[in-house]
Design a protein around this motif. Structure first.
Motif, PDB file in Angstrom:
ATOM      1  N   LYS A  38       0.828  -1.200   0.000  1.00  0.00           N
ATOM      2  CA  LYS A  38       0.000   0.000   0.000  1.00  0.00           C
ATOM      3  C   LYS A  38       0.866   1.255   0.000  1.00  0.00           C
ATOM      4  O   LYS A  38       0.575   2.231  -0.695  1.00  0.00           O
ATOM      5  N   GLY A  39       1.944   1.222   0.783  1.00  0.00           N
ATOM      6  CA  GLY A  39       2.857   2.355   0.816  1.00  0.00           C
ATOM      7  C   GLY A  39       3.550   2.582  -0.510  1.00  0.00           C
ATOM      8  O   GLY A  39       3.719   3.724  -0.956  1.00  0.00           O
ATOM      9  N   GLY A  44       4.228   5.623  -5.367  1.00  0.00           N
ATOM     10  CA  GLY A  44       4.356   5.587  -6.815  1.00  0.00           C
ATOM     11  C   GLY A  44       3.377   6.490  -7.523  1.00  0.00           C
ATOM     12  O   GLY A  44       3.624   6.932  -8.657  1.00  0.00           O
ATOM     13  N   ALA A  45       2.245   6.796  -6.879  1.00  0.00           N
ATOM     14  CA  ALA A  45       1.243   7.672  -7.496  1.00  0.00           C
ATOM     15  C   ALA A  45       1.702   9.124  -7.547  1.00  0.00           C
ATOM     16  O   ALA A  45       1.218   9.903  -8.366  1.00  0.00           O
ATOM     17  N   SER A  56      11.038   7.186  -3.709  1.00  0.00           N
ATOM     18  CA  SER A  56      10.078   8.085  -3.072  1.00  0.00           C
ATOM     19  C   SER A  56       9.347   7.403  -1.923  1.00  0.00           C
ATOM     20  O   SER A  56       8.798   8.070  -1.042  1.00  0.00           O
ATOM     21  N   TYR A  57       9.336   6.062  -1.915  1.00  0.00           N
ATOM     22  CA  TYR A  57       8.658   5.341  -0.833  1.00  0.00           C
ATOM     23  C   TYR A  57       9.311   5.584   0.521  1.00  0.00           C
ATOM     24  O   TYR A  57       8.685   5.380   1.565  1.00  0.00           O
ATOM     25  N   LEU A  58      10.558   6.060   0.519  1.00  0.00           N
ATOM     26  CA  LEU A  58      11.243   6.343   1.781  1.00  0.00           C
ATOM     27  C   LEU A  58      10.606   7.518   2.519  1.00  0.00           C
ATOM     28  O   LEU A  58      10.828   7.696   3.719  1.00  0.00           O
ATOM     29  N   GLY A 328      -2.496   3.953 -11.476  1.00  0.00           N
ATOM     30  CA  GLY A 328      -1.765   4.618 -12.538  1.00  0.00           C
ATOM     31  C   GLY A 328      -0.852   3.704 -13.300  1.00  0.00           C
ATOM     32  O   GLY A 328      -0.111   4.129 -14.164  1.00  0.00           O
ATOM     33  N   PHE A 329      -0.862   2.418 -13.005  1.00  0.00           N
ATOM     34  CA  PHE A 329      -0.080   1.455 -13.766  1.00  0.00           C
ATOM     35  C   PHE A 329      -0.747   0.102 -13.669  1.00  0.00           C
ATOM     36  O   PHE A 329      -1.523  -0.151 -12.763  1.00  0.00           O
ATOM     37  N   ASP A 330      -0.420  -0.759 -14.619  1.00  0.00           N
ATOM     38  CA  ASP A 330      -1.128  -2.031 -14.768  1.00  0.00           C
ATOM     39  C   ASP A 330      -0.427  -3.154 -14.050  1.00  0.00           C
ATOM     40  O   ASP A 330       0.780  -3.300 -14.153  1.00  0.00           O
ATOM     41  N   GLU A 331      -1.208  -3.954 -13.299  1.00  0.00           N
ATOM     42  CA  GLU A 331      -0.682  -5.157 -12.668  1.00  0.00           C
ATOM     43  C   GLU A 331      -1.382  -6.381 -13.226  1.00  0.00           C
ATOM     44  O   GLU A 331      -1.391  -7.441 -12.630  1.00  0.00           O
TER      45      GLU A 331
END
Length: 344
Positions: A38-39, A44-45, A56-58, A328-331
């Motif tokens: 989730k973070g 990433g968004a 950026s997750y930091l 915003g991206f495909d999984e």
């Protein structure tokens, strides 16, 4: 019941402590996968995703909560290796897969099919089988004994093979295939993890002996194992973050578990010679339990995008579209990304 009674009577107190710690570890680690995911999505968004080299997750508090949860789980896991053999502790990581799959179903909307539930049940059955037939912990009186085991030709050869494979993956395959093939990131994590577990076990034994009055901090071998643990954990975390950010959690968790557990058991058998203290019947039973766990993780992997009911294709399409809109991206494709234009 008779088998359980014989097990409880014959199992050492150290093995029981290791078992409790291992189960606690799985609960924390399984939950941490979801919180970290989730973070990573949230970071990433609004920034550069970890899967393409971003950090950026930091700056994302949710990711740090997940990391702290994982650290708590790893500490419990660390302590478990000090009390019980790796062949008992490591397979119990299957419980973290179950926790991760259930929470992913509830929180991340990564649906768990009926066969996925069966996969969870198989993981529990396999783990129970291994616990009931696990070997007793090897009695070690000094960290130098562990060092002697680690420097025997067999384990040195295994270590050399692992390091060679890791360097090839990192410098050749990661730049080209890291974003499209999940086995690249997971391969690095698993190979390095098998070495880190052996070092963690050595360090755990050293600390256990130190707390019991036999100071092992005076030996340089203790600090050598500490350095190996730190290096391996940093490498594992880096590539695990990339794998989690790039691929579906329901795929990363079981594949990582299967590879990591298989390599760790192999490393433990080579270094600590766990099977030398067991009968052929015990060994075969343990292998059957491990195969049962593998079957469970296979079911979890194969059915991760399936839903109950006739509208399978529509449900998958709607789920994929919803993920694209939210993240915003495909999984949609777990093992191979659809949008190759995102690869740098």
């Amino acid at each position: 019941m008779a088998a359980v009674r014989r097990w409880s009577e014959g199992m050492s107190s150290d093995n029981i402590k290791g078992l409790v710690l291992a189960i606690s570890s799985s609960l924390f680690i399984g939950a941490s996968f979801i919180v970290k995911k989730k973070g990573l999505k949230k970071a990433g968004a609004s920034g550069v995703r970890a899967g393409v080299g971003g950090y950026s997750y930091l700056l994302e508090p949710l990711w740090w909560i997940g990391m702290i949860t994982m650290v708590v789980g790893e500490i419990a896991n660390f302590a478990a290796y000090a009390f019980a053999p790796a062949i008992l502790v490591t397979p119990l990581g299957a419980l973290s897969i179950i926790i991760s799959a259930v929470l992913a179903h509830i929180i991340l909307r990564e649906k768990l099919h009926t066969f996925g539930i069966l996969g969870c049940a198989l993981c529990v059955v396999g783990s129970t089988t291994i616990v009931l037939h696990a070997p007793q912990e090897r009695q070690i009186e000094s960290v130098t004994e562990v060092w002697d085991l680690a420097t025997e030709p067999g384990f040195l050869f295994y270590t050399a093979l692992v390091l060679t494979a890791v360097f090839i993956l990192i410098f050749h395959f990661v730049p080209q295939y890291g974003q499209t093939h999940i086995m690249v990131y997971i391969g690095v994590c698993s190979l390095v993890g098998s070495i880190s577990v052996m070092s963690v076990k050595a360090l755990g034994i050293a600390l256990k002996l130190t707390f019991s009055g036999m100071n092992q901090l005076l030996y340089p071998q203790t600090w050598a194992f500490t350095l190996v643990v730190a290096s391996c954990v940093i490498t594992q975390m880096n590539f695990l973050n990339k794998a989690l950010d790039t691929f579906n959690t329901a795929v990363v968790s079981p594949i990582y578990y299967v590879m990591f557990t298989s390599l760790t058991i192999l490393a433990s058998v080579i270094m600590f010679k766990d099977w030398d203290r067991q009968t052929p019947t015990q060994i075969i039973t343990e292998m059957c339990g491990f195969i049962t766990i593998l079957s469970g993780t296979f079911l979890l992997h194969k059915t991760k995008d399936m839903v109950d009911g006739p509208s399978l294709t529509t449900s998958i399409s709607m789920r994929s579209l919803k993920h694209e809109e939210e993240d915003g991206f495909d999984e949609g494709v777990p093992l191979k990304r659809q949008d190759t234009s995102r690869i740098p």
